[in-house]
Design an enzyme around this catalytic site. Sequence first.
Site, PDB file in Angstrom:
ATOM      1  N   TYR A 125       0.835  -1.055   0.262  1.00 55.28           N
ATOM      2  CA  TYR A 125      -0.435   0.059   0.693  1.00 55.28           C
ATOM      3  C   TYR A 125       0.941   1.303   0.103  1.00 55.28           C
ATOM      4  CZ  TYR A 125      -4.812   1.737   0.578  1.00 55.28           C
ATOM      5  OH  TYR A 125      -5.873   2.789  -0.205  1.00 55.28           O
ATOM      6  N   TRP A 127       1.626   4.227   1.117  1.00 51.98           N
ATOM      7  CA  TRP A 127       1.337   5.240   2.247  1.00 51.98           C
ATOM      8  C   TRP A 127       2.973   4.656   3.293  1.00 51.98           C
ATOM      9  CZ3 TRP A 127      -1.147   9.423   3.329  1.00 51.98           C
ATOM     10  CH2 TRP A 127      -2.066   9.836   3.347  1.00 51.98           C
TER      11      TRP A 127
END
Length: 764
Positions: A125, A127
């Site tokens: 992901y 982030w």
Amino acid sequence: MADALIPDAAAGTGPTPNVTGGISLGHWGAFRGEVRNGRLVRAVPLNGADADMVGAWPELVHSNRRIDRPHIRRGWLEGGAGPSVARGRDDYVPVEWDAALDLAAGEIARIHRDHGPASILGGSYGWSSAGRLHHARSQVRRFLAAAGGFTDQVGNYSWGAAAAILPHVLGSSAAVSHAATSWDSIAAHTDRVVAFGGLNTKNWRVTSGGAVDHPLAGLVARAQARGCRFTVISPLAQDVPPGIDATLIQSRPGSDTAIMLALAHEAWITGRADLAFLSSHTTGHETFVAYLTGAGDGTPKTLDWAACLADVPVQTLRTLWDSIATGRVMLTASWSLQRAEHGEHSYWALIALAAMLGQIGLPGGGFSFGYGSMGSVGANARRGYVPTFPGLENRGMAIPAAAFAEAILHPGESLSFDGQDITLPDIRMIYWAGGNPFHHAQDLGKVEAAWARAETVIVNEPWWTPTALRADIVFPATTSAERADIGGTSRDRHVVYMAPLVAPQGEARNDRDIFAALAGRLGCRAAFDEGLDEEGWLRHLWTQSEARGHVEGIDVPSFEALREAGIWNVPPPDADEVLLSAFRADPVAQPLPTPTGRIMLHSDVIAGFSYPDHPGHPVFNAPVEWLGSVTEGEFHLVTNQPAKQLHSQLWQTTAGMSGAPAPVRIHPQDARAHGLKAGQIARLFNARGACLATVLPDPGLRQGVLVMPTGAWFDPDPDRSIERNGNPNVLTSDRRSSRLGQASAALSALVRIEHYEPSPAAAD
């Protein structure tokens, strides 16, 4: 050159004598690290970054939850690869790096050989890191592509439904990914901002890629001081920025699309609709208007109709209409709005309403998305100077990000997605690097069942997260503070050289180095790293920025100068950003990349998909789970971001972990009706699962709604009957937005609540 290297960001924050350090960047802001005897002892926030979140960096780097060396799950090590429900229950055996790398490379080779590239799910992901080189999602995708291919994930949990619908309506997803009318333009020109989903200032603390500036609070205040007025539509009063005199409409969650459609209907029947703009800049308004007026279904989409669905007085909506019928209006929707069943229609309806008002492309007018969702949306910045790590062609396939559990559980079945039918791959291996799916995915019981079906799970991770604790092979990865990188975001006016502040902790290695070692064993290292080490890649990436500067006439510092200064202040754009301004000025010379070059208020392409809930124009469809269909005792669960965390990041520090389950906000009258008091532990439950929460009465919350943050690390009790830390995603449904978007519908969930009394055995 010296003037372009901003000293002001670091002014007054120089290191203490005899203390080393440097500047770095996280998603919650830039900071100067102070290091004593090889240990990060202090992180000083720069330019207004949140002191609590930035100050937690030493705890993150030196956490007792760090993974110190490679580990193998005992059951996998002794019993070999294969599906296992022991993941999350088993213990781990520390091993040498070479042994772990040999085992991982052997498994990747075996799975590729026996089952093909699509049998490996490349999970990540975006982030994980503010740095662009050590961006785990980019690194794992490049490695698996070089190794032979994998099943990739497209879309995301932040704005997956928008990413599916906007290309059909506007020709691209730019309006949610990076483009927005600047707050400078709003402050100068807007008379009314209508914020569906709110403008919660806690979300302004974080920006994907990290930001040096944090300007939104000041810009919003400046807009109000000039005379701009605000309307916030949300069940939670906290979604109104402090100090802003806003009108708050606490409608039912899931009714926003109905309100937008009713306002569009009002524009039409009152003659306010801008017919000239509709004719010159849109396609299909006639079909859309026919729906609004009830020509097909016999139900005009009136304010009374919407007030009934939203459960608010109709006069509230009439006042809202009066406030936008004149003046310059900016319509906005938070990302959370489309994280719901039929979430695509909320964004499409907002665009349609803005088209009716005819102000799209005007300074301070029209629409934009995400002002209440991330810290730099609407900041004025020149794009293109934060480099990106290049990918490689993938010989596997891709599935929607939110559908990965379904893909693992149902190989060979068909999944409808954006007009196509995807045959779900037979996933045998999961390789996850950068991210915590046992935080951000929905229906975690279903995710855990899917996870158990994999033959091998490999995870790169700095900490023993719930995901790492469910892996077979665990590689300890560095944090951003332990490596050099270049960070930033297109929404901020800076690029940061992220200095390595401390040496890698324990035996941790960079993701890049882990993948390079695996690529060497698999015979694809040249394809993966092109013979470049960390500094070689950073220099290579910076040539992208230098080349762009040459084209645009911008004086870009050399790599050495950037490294020396720490932060480069990118010159501002020539004018305030106004979304779709060029298209508005000349739709013929500057058409949108849609089938007609215009905004699509009706799409023949979508209509051709024959999805019952997507007839080709914005519509309202009631969610399966919402307050319009509750039985006695049910609440609508709204999940949002924690106040001092980024997703599940920082939970393992004092900034995120209090020792009690995560809070659940509940209206005081609802709390009394259920025998709940402030500070008590409650049990939230539905057919999907149950979790604990700490009761937090909130008179600013709409009755019938519960609000929980999503940052707690997943911690089910041994028999899996209840989650103990307060992770609400054991309750949210894996039912997705629609067959068009296949995106997360986390905001469409009903739950029950009761006082929790642990059994005597549990109490012991």
